[in-house]
Structures are given as C-alpha cells and as structure tokens.
Design an enzyme around this catalytic site. Structure first.
Site, mmCIF file in Angstrom:
data_model
loop_
_atom_site.group_PDB
_atom_site.id
_atom_site.type_symbol
_atom_site.label_atom_id
_atom_site.label_comp_id
_atom_site.label_asym_id
_atom_site.label_seq_id
_atom_site.Cartn_x
_atom_site.Cartn_y
_atom_site.Cartn_z
ATOM 1 N N ASP A 114 40.182 31.345 34.869
ATOM 2 C CA ASP A 114 40.095 32.746 35.288
ATOM 3 C C ASP A 114 39.187 33.597 34.416
ATOM 4 O OD1 ASP A 114 41.714 32.687 33.044
ATOM 5 O OD2 ASP A 114 43.066 34.237 33.759
ATOM 6 N N GLU A 115 38.323 32.987 33.619
ATOM 7 C CA GLU A 115 37.498 33.775 32.707
ATOM 8 C C GLU A 115 36.214 33.025 32.392
ATOM 9 O OE1 GLU A 115 38.316 36.401 28.664
ATOM 10 O OE2 GLU A 115 39.579 34.678 29.125
#
Length: 349
Positions: free
Chosen positions: A94-95
């Site tokens: 997610d990053e």
C-alpha cells in the site's frame, strides 16, 4: 493508501462502511493487520495484539485478512503509477516512492502528477490515497502523513527547513525509542534542536549515523528512487495457539520450510538464489531471537533447508523449558545464480 486493507473490506462490503473495522483474526495470538479510521479513534493500531484491540473497541467488527484480494488491488494501483513514471519503488502493498522528475504524461509539476494519480485511484478502485510531494524520499514520506486520509501535502525546496524545524526528532527515519532517549539526554527533542547541535559532536557520539542524522535535519537525502529492489530474504512464520518448547518445534519448522522454499523457487526463476538459512523465534515474553547459517554449499532442497533450520535450534542458549510463541524459517544472502555457479566451479577445480 488510506487504511488500505480495512478500506478494501469496507468498499467490498457496504455493511462495514462507517463502522470500526479491524482486519485480524480474533484470539490471543492474533495481531491487527489494519484498522479503519473509525477504529483508530479508539486507539486501535496495526501490529497491536487483537485481544487489546477488542478491549479498546468492544464494538469493532473483526474481518479475517484476504491478502490475495489486497495484492490484486495493489497491482491495479501500481498500473496507475506506471502510466506516469518507470521509477517506482514499492515499500509494501500500500505504499511506494515515485520519482516524477520526468513523467510520461507531460504534467507540469510533481503536485499535478500526484493529484492525477490520486484521482485515478479514486475513480478506478473506489479507494483513497494520500500523497507527499517533496524534493527527496524521506521528506515525501513524512509529508504523506500530514493530510491523511485522502490528502496531499507539498514541501517545496525553499520550505524544507521551515517544515522540518518543529517536528519531533523521532519523525526522522531511523530514530526509534532508543535513539530518541539518547537525543533527549542531550536536550534534543525536535529536528530544529538536532540541526543546531554541532555536527562534529553528533558524529563523535554516534559515528556515521550521527553525521547522517545531521544531514537529515538539514533536509539532505541523496538516496534515489530504486525500482525493482532485489529481494533480501524470503520467509514464512507462524504464531502458535499455545507456547511450545524448542524440542516441539520440528514439525512446524519443516512445514514453514516448505513455504519458504516455494518462495525461494519463485525468486530463483529471476536468476537469484539464497545461501543463508535463518531461524526466527519469539519467546513467550515477546523477545525475538534469530539464528543463521551460511553453509559451504547453499541449500539445494526443501529437506536440506529444513534440516539446517532444525539444527539451528542448538544455537539457542536458553533453558530447556523455555517456551516460544512464534517460529519462522527464512532464506537470505541472495546472489546471482550464474556467478554462484561459477564460484563453485572455481573452488571445485
């Protein structure tokens, strides 16, 4: 991404929207994978024991994680990134860091690019993302947290020192609780105070890391965005329902060795192989132990991997009745397969 796993669950199940969602299995052995913003208002955080999360938020809805679904959404988001730049450095599902100095779409600025990416994520996944825009990686990372959720924060080059000065020193990468206490003993609580401390004395006290901290306090970070960073380790681990003794771990070690070996074989298809076996243990009182071995010949089968991992238990110098709540098996020390084969040939001659 904003509360990624929990947001995916709320998106896919409308009955969860607006509710405190905790992505975790219930039970004393489970930890929180993610918490929705509704759950965070009660103090629930990732990596927290699930039983504590349940105490903090008795009305929380616990949802077991579905990593296959999260990975599929992550791939969809990476495809959006790739429309704008080839320089993508994923940190997790997610990053990621993106270098958009030269972007594919011709947008006039990094800020415009970030806005376009966030808009595409919202339109195509029905999820929200927050972004930090800055001259380098560590500043962008800090900035990305300033407008969460669903926000954008920009640090322009002439604003760097002003942005950093009031921040707590622990916002700098690598400053954990131990380093924070050491800095506090010197009267350093903020980045501005760290910057004012003599660089030479920082280096004298903390070595090269002291010099690095002083550079960070000035906003200096020359690390480039590095796409496709090589895998450093593959592993599999498991937390037990009941704590076990060391002599009870063999069947679990062999089972986890199969998972680690399968991940290694996938990596081997890219031309890289591992040389080092790692055994990880977590004691009943939450102390983490690791033991590793780099044999003269790298493990060539799952049986050999499991045998070495089991043997590493003999290097755990703890009382025989000690108990362990987690065990993990990993492979590290990845090298290029062709160069490894050439070296073996050389030594075998």
């Amino acid at each position: 991404m904003d509360a990624f796993y929990a947001s995916v669950e709320q998106r896919d199940d409308p009955s969860l929207r607006g509710k405190p969602v905790v992505v975790a299995w219930r039970g004393a052995r489970s930890v929180v994978c993610a918490a929705s913003y509704e759950a965070r208002t009660f103090g629930v955080r990732s990596a927290m024991p699930a039983i504590r999360a349940e105490r903090l938020c008795p009305d929380a809805v616990f949802v077991p994680p579905d990593f296959a679904r999260y990975k599929a959404v992550s791939r969809q988001i990476r495809e959006i990134f790739a429309r704008h730049t080839d320089l993508i450095e994923p940190l997790s599902l997610d990053e990621a860091y993106l270098d958009v100095t030269a972007n594919r779409t011709g947008l006039p600025s990094a800020t415009a690019t970030a806005e376009a990416i966030r808009a595409a994520i919202r339109a195509e996944t029905n999820l929200t993302a927050s972004a930090g825009v800055a001259p380098n990686k560590f500043l962008a990372k800090i900035a990305s947290d300033f407008r969460k959720p669903d926000g954008l924060f920009v640090v322009r080059p002439h604003e760097v020192l002003e942005f950093l000065t009031p921040l707590p020193a622990n916002r700098l990468p690598g400053v954990g609780k131990v380093m924070e206490s050491k800095l506090a003993a010197l009267g350093i609580a903020t980045v501005g105070e760290l910057r004012a401390f003599p660089a030479g004395e920082m280096e004298e006290r903390f070595g090269r890391w002291g010099r690095r901290l002083h550079e960070l306090s000035l906003g200096i970070d020359e690390h480039p965005v590095t796409p496709d960073r090589p895998t450093l380790q593959v592993s599999a681990e498991d937390t037990f329902e009941h704590d076990l003794r060391l002599d009870e771990l063999e069947p679990h070690i062999r089972r986890l060795a199969e998972k680690a070996w399968a991940a290694h074989q996938r990596e081997a298809q890219t031309g890289r192989v591992a040389r080092t076996v790692v055994l990880k243990l977590k004691t009943a009182d939450f102390h983490t132990l690791t033991r590793s071995l780099t044999p003269s010949s790298r493990p060539s089968s799952v049986v050999e991997l499991a045998d070495i991992a089991c043997a590493l238990r003999s290097r755990v110098e703890r009382p025989a009745d000690s108990r362990y709540r987690l065990v993990g098996v990993g492979l590290a020390g990845f090298v290029d397969a062709d160069s490894y084969a050439a070296q073996r040939d050389l030594f075998d001659q």
